[in-house]
Design an enzyme around this catalytic site. Structure first.
Site, PDB file in Angstrom:
ATOM      1  CG  HIS A   3      54.921  67.860  51.172  1.00 28.40           C
ATOM      2  ND1 HIS A   3      53.941  67.722  50.364  1.00 28.40           N
ATOM      3  CD2 HIS A   3      55.185  66.795  51.817  1.00 28.40           C
ATOM      4  CE1 HIS A   3      53.422  66.607  50.259  1.00 28.40           C
ATOM      5  NE2 HIS A   3      54.035  65.830  51.124  1.00 28.40           N
ATOM      6  CB  CYS A  31      45.497  53.245  57.520  1.00 30.89           C
ATOM      7  SG  CYS A  31      45.226  54.814  56.377  1.00 30.89           S
ATOM      8  CB  CYS A  75      49.328  55.515  57.993  1.00 33.72           C
ATOM      9  SG  CYS A  75      47.947  56.492  58.583  1.00 33.72           S
ATOM     10  CB  CYS A 130      42.885  56.271  58.933  1.00 34.99           C
ATOM     11  SG  CYS A 130      44.177  57.522  59.016  1.00 34.99           S
ATOM     12  CG  HIS A 145      45.414  58.874  55.291  1.00 34.13           C
ATOM     13  ND1 HIS A 145      46.214  58.622  56.259  1.00 34.13           N
ATOM     14  CD2 HIS A 145      46.305  59.670  54.412  1.00 34.13           C
ATOM     15  CE1 HIS A 145      47.303  59.115  56.161  1.00 34.13           C
ATOM     16  NE2 HIS A 145      47.483  59.710  54.929  1.00 34.13           N
ATOM     17  CE  LYS A 194      48.087  65.071  57.716  1.00 30.04           C
ATOM     18  NZ  LYS A 194      48.564  63.866  57.955  1.00 30.04           N
ATOM     19  CE  LYS A 228      46.359  65.699  44.894  1.00 29.46           C
ATOM     20  NZ  LYS A 228      47.212  64.665  43.806  1.00 29.46           N
TER      21      LYS A 228
HETATM   22  N1  MSP Z   1      57.252  59.039  53.179  1.00 27.22           N
HETATM   23  C1  MSP Z   1      56.921  59.430  54.404  1.00 27.22           C
HETATM   24  C2  MSP Z   1      58.147  59.829  55.126  1.00 27.22           C
HETATM   25  C3  MSP Z   1      59.444  58.802  55.302  1.00 27.22           C
HETATM   26  S1  MSP Z   1      60.827  59.460  55.965  1.00 27.22           S
HETATM   27  C4  MSP Z   1      61.757  58.137  56.137  1.00 27.22           C
HETATM   28  C5  MSP Z   1      56.009  60.388  54.618  1.00 27.22           C
HETATM   29  N2  MSP Z   1      55.698  61.280  53.458  1.00 27.22           N
HETATM   30  S2  MSP Z   1      54.716  62.223  53.561  1.00 27.22           S
HETATM   31  O1  MSP Z   1      54.773  62.972  52.259  1.00 27.22           O
HETATM   32  O2  MSP Z   1      53.328  61.844  53.963  1.00 27.22           O
HETATM   33  O3  MSP Z   1      55.191  63.478  54.606  1.00 27.22           O
HETATM   34  C6  MSP Z   1      56.352  64.118  54.299  1.00 27.22           C
HETATM   35  C7  MSP Z   1      56.723  65.104  55.413  1.00 27.22           C
HETATM   36  O4  MSP Z   1      55.808  66.186  55.363  1.00 27.22           O
HETATM   37  C8  MSP Z   1      56.466  64.402  56.815  1.00 27.22           C
HETATM   38  O5  MSP Z   1      57.548  65.063  57.705  1.00 27.22           O
HETATM   39  C9  MSP Z   1      55.349  65.148  57.240  1.00 27.22           C
HETATM   40  O6  MSP Z   1      55.011  65.221  58.655  1.00 27.22           O
HETATM   41  C10 MSP Z   1      55.222  66.433  56.503  1.00 27.22           C
HETATM   42  N3  MSP Z   1      53.813  66.701  56.167  1.00 27.22           N
HETATM   43  C11 MSP Z   1      52.826  66.473  55.691  1.00 27.22           C
HETATM   44  N4  MSP Z   1      51.744  67.229  55.855  1.00 27.22           N
HETATM   45  C12 MSP Z   1      51.930  68.273  56.688  1.00 27.22           C
HETATM   46  C13 MSP Z   1      51.571  69.407  56.904  1.00 27.22           C
HETATM   47  N5  MSP Z   1      50.071  69.614  56.660  1.00 27.22           N
HETATM   48  N6  MSP Z   1      52.059  70.116  57.845  1.00 27.22           N
HETATM   49  C14 MSP Z   1      53.548  70.038  57.933  1.00 27.22           C
HETATM   50  N7  MSP Z   1      54.252  68.964  57.649  1.00 27.22           N
HETATM   51  C15 MSP Z   1      53.402  68.199  56.845  1.00 27.22           C
HETATM   52  O7  MSP Z   1      55.348  60.414  55.755  1.00 27.22           O
END
Ligand code: MSP
Length: 471
Positions: free
Chosen positions: A21, A124, A127, A143, A146, A293, A296
């Site tokens: 994140h 899913c 997603c 998926c 996940h 990736k 959790k």
């Molecule tokens: N809630 C949606 C986004 C809605 S935007 C209008 C979502 N949430 S998320 O929590 O799954 O992902 C939030 C951001 O973190 C996304 O840009 C996602 O690509 C990024 N990442 C989640 N895991 C990641 C990594 N392991 N590495 C880099 N970025 C990652 O999708």
């Protein structure tokens, strides 16, 4: 003064932030600081995505109401964003009453492009999206992100007629009017658009309870992605306020997994509202943990705060902005992080500051004036403008290494006794160069940059009592 609007993906608040994140925030914050360095007025949105079954299920498992659960987790994300030193201007929550009301108004404005129909497909919940039949087959019904089996769902939903907008979106991507970075992702999106079906934008309340009600239909709730994507507008006050100062967005930062939502559905919504498309959508790769990736369900989540607290904020920012490639997947390992800390921050930069300040102090040098921050080198500007942040840091490091080499060649510690005048001149030149480098570091390592500038622009020049990057 021109205006810049930068957005980040809003994470689901179904759990604590993980190291992945951090990437959206650090990329966006670096660009925001760079834009400010160039004299732009910056609006910078962050926030949390709080609706959907995934979140309602987690709330139930924690024996909390959905609202209490999202309040708690949204606050954790906010703390996390602060811990990363992110200078955002707006924090939006999709449960904000203003967002909910605005989202319903947006729905009404999109009416001419909305129709009702029945859909059957593979869903899913991870997603919060349907897989195509081809994806379902290719992934053997599970998926890949996940590691959960897709569910067969058949529902009566509202649809957004994507076909109304496909030609305009395609043309905007092809012409670069809506630039998608990196280029290979733009190519992928262009292929996907052709076969993309109309988008289901609601779900029956019986299947999705925690969400924004569809105006005029008590039995339907908005699909979470519609609710989430519109945050980029509602946070600016849309539709009640004039948003033309900051819309269209300058850059929208998202991960590769959610690019298709941002490069297909989002532009369709904007066109349906009669708004311009964003200038750039930047899609970053993923941070992997042990080559996989992070998630959790996979049990390989790296806690960002543990890493951050081990060496402090700037080392954390440095690693993610230089050693995690801006566009492709990269693996995080504690060993790589520690090597970068010791060698690049400790030796190359920390020692340079220490020895130059010590030499300057011995030579009795007074403050050197800070360079004009707007005079940035062309190579740096080009890399920053094309969002090649890790390469921009490579360039900055080549300058740091060159200063180290120049000291080794000039040997000022020896010449200060024999030729103090020219030694003082050489030291002043080297410090001036380091001060220019410090400006280039500002978007990446704000605290370190401020410290370096402070050391050499204050009389008498005094070496820091604690090294910038202690062992
Ligand atoms: N809630 C949606 C986004 C809605 S935007 C209008 C979502 N949430 S998320 O929590 O799954 O992902 C939030 C951001 O973190 C996304 O840009 C996602 O690509 C990024 N990442 C989640 N895991 C990641 C990594 N392991 N590495 C880099 N970025 C990652 O999708």
């Amino acid at each position: 003064m021109s205006k810049t609007y930068i957005t980040t993906a809003i994470p689901y608040v179904n759990g604590a932030p993980h190291i992945g994140h951090a990437l959206d925030y650090l990329l966006a914050d670096t660009y925001a600081r760079y834009a400010k360095l160039r004299g732009e007025t910056v609006r910078f949105q962050v926030g949390t995505d709080e609706h959907g079954n995934k979140i309602a299920d987690k709330a139930a498992a924690s024996q909390l109401s959905p609202q209490a659960f999202v309040d708690q987790n949204s606050a954790t994300f906010k703390d996390f964003i602060h811990a990363l030193g992110v200078e955002y201007t707006d924090f939006i929550r999709t449960t904000d009453p203003h967002h909910i009301a605005s989202c319903q108004q947006i729905w009404q404005q999109l009416q001419p492009h909305i129709y009702k129909s029945t859909y059957t497909g593979w869903y899913c919940t991870g997603c919060e999206g349907y897989a195509t039949d081809t994806e379902y087959k290719d992934n053997n019904g599970i998926c890949p992100d996940h590691q959960k089996p897709y569910e067969r769902l058949s529902e009566e939903n509202y649809y957004l007629r994507l076909s109304d907008f496909k030609p305009v979106i395609t043309a905007a991507i092809k012409s670069g009017r809506m630039r998608i970075l990196p280029d290979f992702r733009a190519t992928e999106i262009l292929k996907l658009i052709d076969s993309a079906p109309d988008v289901s934008i609601s779900r029956p309340r019986a299947n999705l309870n925690w969400g924004i009600p569809v105006p005029g239909d008590e039995d339907q709730v908005m699909y979470v992605w519609i609710d989430a994507l519109t945050n980029y507008l509602t946070v600016l006050g849309y539709p009640d306020s004039n948003i033309s100062d900051f819309w269209p967005a300058t850059i929208q930062f998202v991960g590769k997994d959610i690019l298709r939502f941002h490069a297909i559905i989002w532009p369709a919504i904007l066109l349906g509202l009669g708004l311009e498309l964003p200038h750039t959508i930047h899609s970053h790769g993923h941070i992997l943990s042990g080559g996989k990736k992070m998630g959790k369900s996979l049990g390989n989540v790296v806690d960002p705060l543990t890493v951050l607290n081990s060496r402090g904020l700037d080392p954390f920012r440095y690693f993610f902005l230089r050693h995690i490639d801006t566009f492709t997947d990269s693996d995080f390992t504690p060993e790589k992080f520690e090597t970068a800390y010791q060698k690049e921050l400790g030796n190359d930069l920390g020692n340079l500051v220490q020895r130059l300040a010590t030499l300057a102090s011995k030579a009795g040098l007074t403050a050197i004036s800070a360079p004009d921050p707007s005079a940035l080198p062309t190579e740096y500007l080009e890399l920053m403008d094309s969002l090649h942040f890790s390469r921009a840091l490579d360039y900055v490091w080549s300058r740091i290494i060159a200063i180290n080499q120049a000291i080794d060649t000039a040997k000022p510690w020896a010449t200060i006794k024999t030729d103090p005048t020219s030694t003082t001149k050489i030291l002043s030149e080297l410090i001036t160069d380091l001060l220019s480098v410090s400006v280039l570091l500002l978007p990446f390592l704000p605290d370190t940059s401020t410290k370096i500038t402070g050391i050499f622009t204050t009389s008498p020049i005094t070496p820091p009592t604690t090294p910038l990057f202690p062992r």
